[in-house]
Design a protein around this motif. Structure first.
Motif, PDB file in Angstrom:
ATOM      1  N   PRO A   2      37.492 -10.928 -31.612  1.00  0.00           N
ATOM      2  CA  PRO A   2      36.177 -11.574 -31.711  1.00  0.00           C
ATOM      3  C   PRO A   2      35.234 -11.223 -30.573  1.00  0.00           C
ATOM      4  O   PRO A   2      34.012 -11.319 -30.717  1.00  0.00           O
ATOM      5  N   GLU A   3      35.808 -10.785 -29.422  1.00  0.00           N
ATOM      6  CA  GLU A   3      34.971 -10.467 -28.272  1.00  0.00           C
ATOM      7  C   GLU A   3      34.561  -9.003 -28.208  1.00  0.00           C
ATOM      8  O   GLU A   3      33.833  -8.597 -27.292  1.00  0.00           O
ATOM      9  N   SER A   4      34.994  -8.166 -29.170  1.00  0.00           N
ATOM     10  CA  SER A   4      34.628  -6.751 -29.150  1.00  0.00           C
ATOM     11  C   SER A   4      33.131  -6.582 -29.413  1.00  0.00           C
ATOM     12  O   SER A   4      32.480  -7.462 -29.980  1.00  0.00           O
ATOM     13  N   TRP A   5      32.600  -5.435 -29.009  1.00  0.00           N
ATOM     14  CA  TRP A   5      31.186  -5.170 -29.243  1.00  0.00           C
ATOM     15  C   TRP A   5      30.871  -5.159 -30.736  1.00  0.00           C
ATOM     16  O   TRP A   5      29.839  -5.680 -31.173  1.00  0.00           O
ATOM     17  N   VAL A   6      31.775  -4.579 -31.539  1.00  0.00           N
ATOM     18  CA  VAL A   6      31.545  -4.544 -32.988  1.00  0.00           C
ATOM     19  C   VAL A   6      31.475  -5.953 -33.561  1.00  0.00           C
ATOM     20  O   VAL A   6      30.569  -6.274 -34.360  1.00  0.00           O
ATOM     21  N   SER A   7      32.394  -6.813 -33.163  1.00  0.00           N
ATOM     22  CA  SER A   7      32.397  -8.186 -33.676  1.00  0.00           C
ATOM     23  C   SER A   7      31.144  -8.941 -33.240  1.00  0.00           C
ATOM     24  O   SER A   7      30.533  -9.666 -34.035  1.00  0.00           O
ATOM     25  N   ARG A   8      30.745  -8.763 -32.002  1.00  0.00           N
ATOM     26  CA  ARG A   8      29.545  -9.453 -31.501  1.00  0.00           C
ATOM     27  C   ARG A   8      28.290  -8.929 -32.182  1.00  0.00           C
ATOM     28  O   ARG A   8      27.365  -9.698 -32.487  1.00  0.00           O
ATOM     29  N   LEU A   9      28.253  -7.611 -32.430  1.00  0.00           N
ATOM     30  CA  LEU A   9      27.116  -7.045 -33.158  1.00  0.00           C
ATOM     31  C   LEU A   9      27.042  -7.598 -34.575  1.00  0.00           C
ATOM     32  O   LEU A   9      25.959  -7.950 -35.066  1.00  0.00           O
ATOM     33  N   ARG A  10      28.176  -7.691 -35.245  1.00  0.00           N
ATOM     34  CA  ARG A  10      28.184  -8.174 -36.626  1.00  0.00           C
ATOM     35  C   ARG A  10      27.792  -9.646 -36.710  1.00  0.00           C
ATOM     36  O   ARG A  10      27.232 -10.077 -37.710  1.00  0.00           O
ATOM     37  N   ARG A  11      28.064 -10.406 -35.659  1.00  0.00           N
ATOM     38  CA  ARG A  11      27.660 -11.820 -35.647  1.00  0.00           C
ATOM     39  C   ARG A  11      26.228 -12.001 -35.193  1.00  0.00           C
ATOM     40  O   ARG A  11      25.694 -13.115 -35.211  1.00  0.00           O
ATOM     41  N   GLY A  12      25.586 -10.907 -34.747  1.00  0.00           N
ATOM     42  CA  GLY A  12      24.200 -10.993 -34.306  1.00  0.00           C
ATOM     43  C   GLY A  12      24.027 -11.559 -32.913  1.00  0.00           C
ATOM     44  O   GLY A  12      22.914 -11.944 -32.531  1.00  0.00           O
TER      45      GLY A  12
ATOM     46  N   ASP B 226      22.329  -7.016 -29.585  1.00  0.00           N
ATOM     47  CA  ASP B 226      21.734  -5.886 -30.289  1.00  0.00           C
ATOM     48  C   ASP B 226      22.416  -4.606 -29.824  1.00  0.00           C
ATOM     49  O   ASP B 226      23.033  -4.567 -28.745  1.00  0.00           O
ATOM     50  N   LEU B 227      22.262  -3.533 -30.614  1.00  0.00           N
ATOM     51  CA  LEU B 227      22.872  -2.268 -30.240  1.00  0.00           C
ATOM     52  C   LEU B 227      22.364  -1.796 -28.883  1.00  0.00           C
ATOM     53  O   LEU B 227      23.111  -1.193 -28.102  1.00  0.00           O
ATOM     54  N   ALA B 228      21.109  -2.099 -28.578  1.00  0.00           N
ATOM     55  CA  ALA B 228      20.538  -1.692 -27.290  1.00  0.00           C
ATOM     56  C   ALA B 228      21.228  -2.375 -26.116  1.00  0.00           C
ATOM     57  O   ALA B 228      21.155  -1.891 -24.979  1.00  0.00           O
ATOM     58  N   ASP B 229      21.918  -3.483 -26.369  1.00  0.00           N
ATOM     59  CA  ASP B 229      22.621  -4.200 -25.307  1.00  0.00           C
ATOM     60  C   ASP B 229      24.000  -3.598 -25.022  1.00  0.00           C
ATOM     61  O   ASP B 229      24.636  -3.955 -24.032  1.00  0.00           O
ATOM     62  N   CYS B 230      24.461  -2.712 -25.883  1.00  0.00           N
ATOM     63  CA  CYS B 230      25.820  -2.184 -25.795  1.00  0.00           C
ATOM     64  C   CYS B 230      25.905  -1.002 -24.834  1.00  0.00           C
ATOM     65  O   CYS B 230      24.897  -0.330 -24.571  1.00  0.00           O
ATOM     66  N   PRO B 231      27.086  -0.707 -24.311  1.00  0.00           N
ATOM     67  CA  PRO B 231      27.272   0.479 -23.473  1.00  0.00           C
ATOM     68  C   PRO B 231      26.938   1.754 -24.243  1.00  0.00           C
ATOM     69  O   PRO B 231      26.980   1.783 -25.478  1.00  0.00           O
ATOM     70  N   GLU B 232      26.670   2.821 -23.518  1.00  0.00           N
ATOM     71  CA  GLU B 232      26.244   4.073 -24.139  1.00  0.00           C
ATOM     72  C   GLU B 232      27.290   4.608 -25.120  1.00  0.00           C
ATOM     73  O   GLU B 232      26.935   5.107 -26.188  1.00  0.00           O
ATOM     74  N   HIS B 233      28.570   4.515 -24.797  1.00  0.00           N
ATOM     75  CA  HIS B 233      29.577   5.076 -25.702  1.00  0.00           C
ATOM     76  C   HIS B 233      29.635   4.303 -27.020  1.00  0.00           C
ATOM     77  O   HIS B 233      29.935   4.883 -28.064  1.00  0.00           O
ATOM     78  N   VAL B 234      29.325   3.022 -26.993  1.00  0.00           N
ATOM     79  CA  VAL B 234      29.274   2.244 -28.233  1.00  0.00           C
ATOM     80  C   VAL B 234      28.067   2.678 -29.062  1.00  0.00           C
ATOM     81  O   VAL B 234      28.175   2.892 -30.276  1.00  0.00           O
TER      82      VAL B 234
END
Length: 268
Positions: free
Chosen positions: A41-51, A54-62
């Motif tokens: 639940p704490e992964s970037w993908v899970s947090r993105l899917r829950r809104g 935003d993608l701009a908040d994620c690390p460059e590799h994500v």
């Protein structure tokens, strides 16, 4: 990522250096799991899917993985689509396994182990040589030693092979429905993939090969144009239909199993 990854290093290294190289690659894999796993639940993908971010908040590799997913969507005419869940969210699961294995392979090279195979549940990145040639050692990782031999499992007989791929620097990705059931769907309908039991794509980049194998499996009986495009782009492929018929592109770097060839199944 809910799967198992194995690492096979053939570069002759002192045990401490070998352990350090493998530990570095394993750390890369664990980080990928933390960042992209839909089970966390704490992964970037899970947090993105829950809104929550935003993608701009994620690390460059994500962000780069999501960009790659978009490019693969465009290259496959939508057969690979990070919006496959059809709930308004993006999930790059269809290529993350290949991306993680590629990243682990790069870490091994950086750590001084250029001759290796990273196997992420059937998606493989092979580098360098499997062993020294008759003339001498492959310690420099030049790829001039003994080639790796990668068996493509028969989706109807897990103890058998439909083909063997040979090479010293290849990405080999296989997607199939036999082992895990219909986990790949047609992104436009949400209907489970049908028509093909497995697809293997071979090239130089495991991230893309993983996405393309997923796309071809999703396309099923409509995969002809897609495979033709893969061929034009320099990718090799092999498919097994749900009736057991095998087809392979002319550039496929390996041989079909002898028993299959005797059945008259074409290598196209």
């Amino acid at each position: 990522m809910g799967t198992v990854v194995s690492i096979d290093v053939r570069t002759p290294l002192p045990p401490p250096a070998l352990d350090a190289a493998i530990e570095t690659a394993v750390a890369v894999l664990h980080q990928a799991d933390e960042d992209f796993s839909t089970f966390r639940p704490e992964s970037w993908v899970s947090r993105l899917r829950r809104g929550e971010v935003d993608l701009a908040d994620c690390p460059e590799h994500v962000r780069e993985v999501y960009r790659l997913a978009g490019r693969c969507r465009d290259a496959t005419g939508g057969w690979f689509d990070p919006a496959w869940r059809r709930d308004g969210t993006l999930d790059p699961t269809g290529l993350v396994k290949g991306w993680a294995a590629d990243a682990a392979s790069a870490a091994l090279i950086e750590a001084g182990a250029p001759d290796h195979c990273v196997n992420a549940a059937g998606d493989l990145r092979i580098r360098g040589a499997a062993g020294p040639s008759a003339e001498g050692s492959s310690a420099e990782g030049s790829g001039s030693g003994k080639p790796w031999r990668i068996g493509i499992v028969d989706p109807f007989d897990r103890g058998g092979l439909v083909a063997v791929v040979e090479g010293t620097d290849l990405a080999v990705a296989t997607s199939g429905i036999a082992e895990r059931g219909s986990h790949v769907v047609d992104p436009s309908t949400g209907v489970p993939a049908s028509g093909l039991a497995s697809v293997t794509v071979v090239g130089s980049d495991l991230t893309v090969a993983d996405a393309y194998a997923t796309a071809a499996l999703a396309a099923g009986s409509d995969t002809g144009d897609l495979l033709a495009e893969f061929t034009r782009a320099g990718w090799a492929w092999l498919t097994v239909t749900t009736t057991g018929r095998i087809r392979a592109g002319k550039a496929f770097p390996g041989q079909l199993a002898a028993g299959r060839q005797q059945l008259g199944m074409p290598a196209l």
